[in-house]
Design an enzyme around this catalytic site. Structure first.
Site, PDB file in Angstrom:
ATOM      1  N   LYS A  93       0.821  -1.131  -0.162  1.00  0.00           N
ATOM      2  CA  LYS A  93      -0.025   0.063  -0.067  1.00  0.00           C
ATOM      3  C   LYS A  93       0.914   1.166   0.131  1.00  0.00           C
ATOM      4  O   LYS A  93       0.577   2.366  -0.616  1.00  0.00           O
ATOM      5  CB  LYS A  93      -0.941  -0.040   1.142  1.00  0.00           C
ATOM      6  CG  LYS A  93      -1.735  -1.234   1.386  1.00  0.00           C
ATOM      7  CD  LYS A  93      -2.929  -1.474   0.446  1.00  0.00           C
ATOM      8  CE  LYS A  93      -3.271  -2.733  -0.017  1.00  0.00           C
ATOM      9  NZ  LYS A  93      -3.989  -3.375   1.091  1.00  0.00           N
ATOM     10  N   GLY A 136      -9.422  -4.402   6.834  1.00  0.00           N
ATOM     11  CA  GLY A 136      -9.380  -3.592   7.933  1.00  0.00           C
ATOM     12  C   GLY A 136      -8.329  -3.997   8.997  1.00  0.00           C
ATOM     13  O   GLY A 136      -8.019  -3.638  10.122  1.00  0.00           O
ATOM     14  N   LYS A 139      -4.390  11.101   7.065  1.00  0.00           N
ATOM     15  CA  LYS A 139      -5.366  11.872   7.649  1.00  0.00           C
ATOM     16  C   LYS A 139      -6.755  11.065   7.568  1.00  0.00           C
ATOM     17  O   LYS A 139      -6.912  10.327   6.370  1.00  0.00           O
ATOM     18  CB  LYS A 139      -5.415  13.388   6.799  1.00  0.00           C
ATOM     19  CG  LYS A 139      -6.438  14.165   7.132  1.00  0.00           C
ATOM     20  CD  LYS A 139      -5.906  15.468   6.157  1.00  0.00           C
ATOM     21  CE  LYS A 139      -7.389  15.875   5.649  1.00  0.00           C
ATOM     22  NZ  LYS A 139      -8.253  16.795   6.091  1.00  0.00           N
ATOM     23  N   VAL A 140      -7.366  11.480   8.651  1.00  0.00           N
ATOM     24  CA  VAL A 140      -8.747  10.791   8.544  1.00  0.00           C
ATOM     25  C   VAL A 140      -9.732  11.430   7.729  1.00  0.00           C
ATOM     26  O   VAL A 140      -9.723  12.560   7.649  1.00  0.00           O
ATOM     27  CB  VAL A 140      -9.325  10.494   9.849  1.00  0.00           C
ATOM     28  CG1 VAL A 140     -10.778  10.085   9.803  1.00  0.00           C
ATOM     29  CG2 VAL A 140      -8.568   9.700  10.886  1.00  0.00           C
ATOM     30  N   LYS A 147     -17.526  -5.640   2.333  1.00  0.00           N
ATOM     31  CA  LYS A 147     -18.526  -4.984   1.656  1.00  0.00           C
ATOM     32  C   LYS A 147     -20.100  -5.785   1.361  1.00  0.00           C
ATOM     33  O   LYS A 147     -19.728  -7.252   1.447  1.00  0.00           O
ATOM     34  CB  LYS A 147     -18.232  -4.641   0.165  1.00  0.00           C
ATOM     35  CG  LYS A 147     -17.052  -3.872   0.018  1.00  0.00           C
ATOM     36  CD  LYS A 147     -16.543  -3.785  -1.262  1.00  0.00           C
ATOM     37  CE  LYS A 147     -15.360  -2.814  -1.491  1.00  0.00           C
ATOM     38  NZ  LYS A 147     -14.453  -3.043  -2.687  1.00  0.00           N
ATOM     39  N   ASN A 160      -6.662  -2.383  -6.832  1.00  0.00           N
ATOM     40  CA  ASN A 160      -6.892  -3.930  -6.809  1.00  0.00           C
ATOM     41  C   ASN A 160      -6.767  -4.382  -8.262  1.00  0.00           C
ATOM     42  O   ASN A 160      -7.333  -4.078  -9.084  1.00  0.00           O
ATOM     43  CB  ASN A 160      -8.505  -4.154  -6.381  1.00  0.00           C
ATOM     44  CG  ASN A 160      -8.718  -3.773  -4.994  1.00  0.00           C
ATOM     45  OD1 ASN A 160      -7.757  -3.760  -4.054  1.00  0.00           O
ATOM     46  ND2 ASN A 160      -9.828  -2.966  -4.894  1.00  0.00           N
ATOM     47  N   ARG A 166      -7.210  -7.310  -9.824  1.00  0.00           N
ATOM     48  CA  ARG A 166      -7.796  -8.357  -9.934  1.00  0.00           C
ATOM     49  C   ARG A 166      -9.349  -8.150 -10.426  1.00  0.00           C
ATOM     50  O   ARG A 166      -9.765  -7.040 -10.395  1.00  0.00           O
ATOM     51  CB  ARG A 166      -7.868  -9.237  -8.785  1.00  0.00           C
ATOM     52  CG  ARG A 166      -8.599  -8.367  -7.639  1.00  0.00           C
ATOM     53  CD  ARG A 166      -9.054  -9.311  -6.426  1.00  0.00           C
ATOM     54  NE  ARG A 166      -9.961  -8.497  -5.534  1.00  0.00           N
ATOM     55  CZ  ARG A 166      -9.682  -7.731  -4.713  1.00  0.00           C
ATOM     56  NH1 ARG A 166      -8.285  -7.264  -4.372  1.00  0.00           N
ATOM     57  NH2 ARG A 166     -10.800  -6.802  -3.818  1.00  0.00           N
ATOM     58  N   VAL A 195     -15.231  -9.043  -6.632  1.00  0.00           N
ATOM     59  CA  VAL A 195     -16.556  -9.781  -6.188  1.00  0.00           C
ATOM     60  C   VAL A 195     -17.879  -8.722  -6.978  1.00  0.00           C
ATOM     61  O   VAL A 195     -18.584  -9.306  -7.423  1.00  0.00           O
ATOM     62  CB  VAL A 195     -16.715  -9.838  -4.780  1.00  0.00           C
ATOM     63  CG1 VAL A 195     -18.253 -10.424  -4.470  1.00  0.00           C
ATOM     64  CG2 VAL A 195     -15.753 -10.343  -4.064  1.00  0.00           C
TER      65      VAL A 195
END
Ligand code: MV4
Length: 451
Positions: free
Chosen positions: A116, A165, A201-202, A237, A290, A292, A295
């Site tokens: 990441k 997460g 930062k949030v 999700k 991602n 790939r 889903v």
């Protein structure tokens, strides 16, 4: 075009990939574990081979054995699906080494986006806005403290190899940071073998909006609009839709073109998804890529009419895209819900034998599944048992189709999240498109009688 493809996956996604292979006249090879001897992906394929025990590390993750099967069956390409080996750069590299096509981007691109921190750094250099924060790995809490003081609290601590997460936490004060850093770093080390952390930062009540891209090996790259996946529970999700209710034409175009720019800057080829966080003022920030098939790809297929798996296979076979950005049109609205074998009260997985399974049929209803009446949901794999996708000429119609479909979806023998899904889709905030990412916490627990 390939004559034979091996599908290195199981469940609904293996079935989904085999379906497109059949349409394209490509022979299929399935692999399976001891728990999956009777599974649909085994019966549907032209050939199927047992790899090993029920646990994924004895079967679906066995790189050497899978490559061996591919070689002995004369397979030209491997489709990894999602999860399992789909973003494993070592597996892609092994395929490249032995001359089997890995249906996805090149192994070095997978590796780059898998970290990441490296992804943030690379994508930022291409001129794409990333969530404000650092772009180098942190290994000690003291440095984290200095940096967080600079960013200002609250900060978001994340693991470089993280996902789902894991290793992620909001930190509100400097006092909490030391402990949060050490515990999340340890957790990431345990899960991913990499404890490197970074800080962002949030973004307050963000939306999760992702852009589907397709890129051929010549670098022609297009975006297939967006999916909004803001409704999640514990970073899982549960509902995805396309298009997003939140984007206007101008922001959509800007995000799409930004995603294409990001993909081109890393030499991306095949299908991929660029995830963005979008704040209340419609500022968007790169989150991760991602590499790939996802889903939730069916909602994009429903609104654009493209078969993404077919496009992946064609791209891997060296074909150039047969269309341009201006040919990508959006028709109507699509919503997908993920049906999990789980207890709606405790959210624990609920494996077992399905005694009744009746699903709604209809022109605007699509099912992606690999189960039926009398099949058994194994405790060894992801508890997602099916995806229900509905389409409507607009969002209101799609929601009403979805409500009808969920009400007539009958599963017995195991517990499912269908009641929770029904609550979400018939709630006022969802209907109004108020789907910012704290949705479940904000609305569903108060709506729920199963708290
Ligand atoms: C965030 C965030 C706020 N600020 N990052 C990333 C992984 C995904 N599962 C949750 N993630 C978030 N990253 C920053 N800097 C909030 C979330 C988040 C979230 C994001 C999109 C959709 C739903 C979410 C639910 C909880 C947290």
């Amino acid at each position: 075009m390939f004559k034979k493809i091996l599908i290195a996956n199981r469940g609904e996604i293996a079935v989904r990939i085999i379906r497109t292979c059949k349409l394209m006249g490509i022979k299929t090879v399935s692999i399976f574990s001891e728990a999956d001897k009777e599974a649909p992906h085994v019966n549907m394929a032209d050939e199927a081979y047992l790899v090993g025990g029920p646990r994924v590390n004895e079967s679906y993750l066995k790189i050497d054995k899978i490559i061996e099967i591919a070689k002995t069956t004369g397979t030209e390409a491997i489709h990894p699906g999602y999860g399992l080996l789909s973003e494993n750069s070592s597996f892609a590299r092994e395929c490249e080494k032995v001359g089997i096509v890995f249906i996805g981007p090149k192994s070095d691109v997978i590796a780059k986006m898998g970290s990441k921190i490296e992804a943030r750094e690379t994508i930022k250099k291409a001129g794409v806005p990333v969530v404000p924060g650092i772009t180098h790995p942190l290994t000690d809490a003291a440095e984290a403290l200095t940096i967080s003081n600079g960013i200002g609290y609250p900060i978001m601590l994340k693991a470089s190899s993280g996902g789902g997460g894991i290793g992620m936490q909001v930190v509100n004060t400097p006092k909490e940071l030391q402990h949060a850093f050490v515990s999340n770093s340890k957790r990431a080390e345990n899960y991913f073998g990499d404890g490197a952390m970074y800080i962002e930062k949030v973004i307050q009540s963000p939306r999760h909006i992702e852009i589907q891209i397709l890129a051929d090996q010549k670098g022609n790259t297009v975006y297939l609009w967006e999916r909004e996946c803001s409704i999640q529970r514990r970073h899982q999700k549960i509902i995805e839709e396309a298009p997003s209710t939140f984007l206007d034409t101008e922001t959509r175009k800007k995000m799409g073109e930004t995603a294409v720019k990001a993909a081109k800057s890393i030499g991306y080829s095949n299908a991929g998804t660029i995830e963005f966080l979008v704040d209340n003022n419609k500022n968007f920030y790169f989150l991760e890529m991602n590499t790939r098939l996802q889903v939730e790809h069916p909602v994009t297929e429903e609104i654009t009419g493209f078969d993404i798996v077919e496009q992946q296979i064609k791209i891997s076979a060296g074909e150039v895209l047969s269309f341009q950005q201006s040919d990508v049109k959006c028709n109507g609205h699509a919503i997908e819900v993920r049906i999990y074998a789980e207890d709606p009260k405790t959210f624990f997985p609920s494996p077992g034998k399905i005694t009744k399974f009746e699903i709604p049929e209809g022109e605007n209803v699509r099912h992606e599944l690999a189960i039926s009446e009398h099949s058994t949901v194994s405790p060894y794999y992801d508890p997602m048992i099916a995806k229900l996708i509905v389409k409507g000429e607009n969002r209101a119609v799609a929601i009403s189709e979805l409500e009808q479909a969920l009400k007539s979806y009958k599963v017995e023998g195991i517990k499912t999240n269908i009641s929770l899904l029904l609550k979400v889709v018939s709630s006022q905030p969802f209907i109004e498109g108020d789907t910012a990412t704290n949705f479940i916490e904000k609305h569903i627990y108060s709506l729920s009688d199963t708290k």
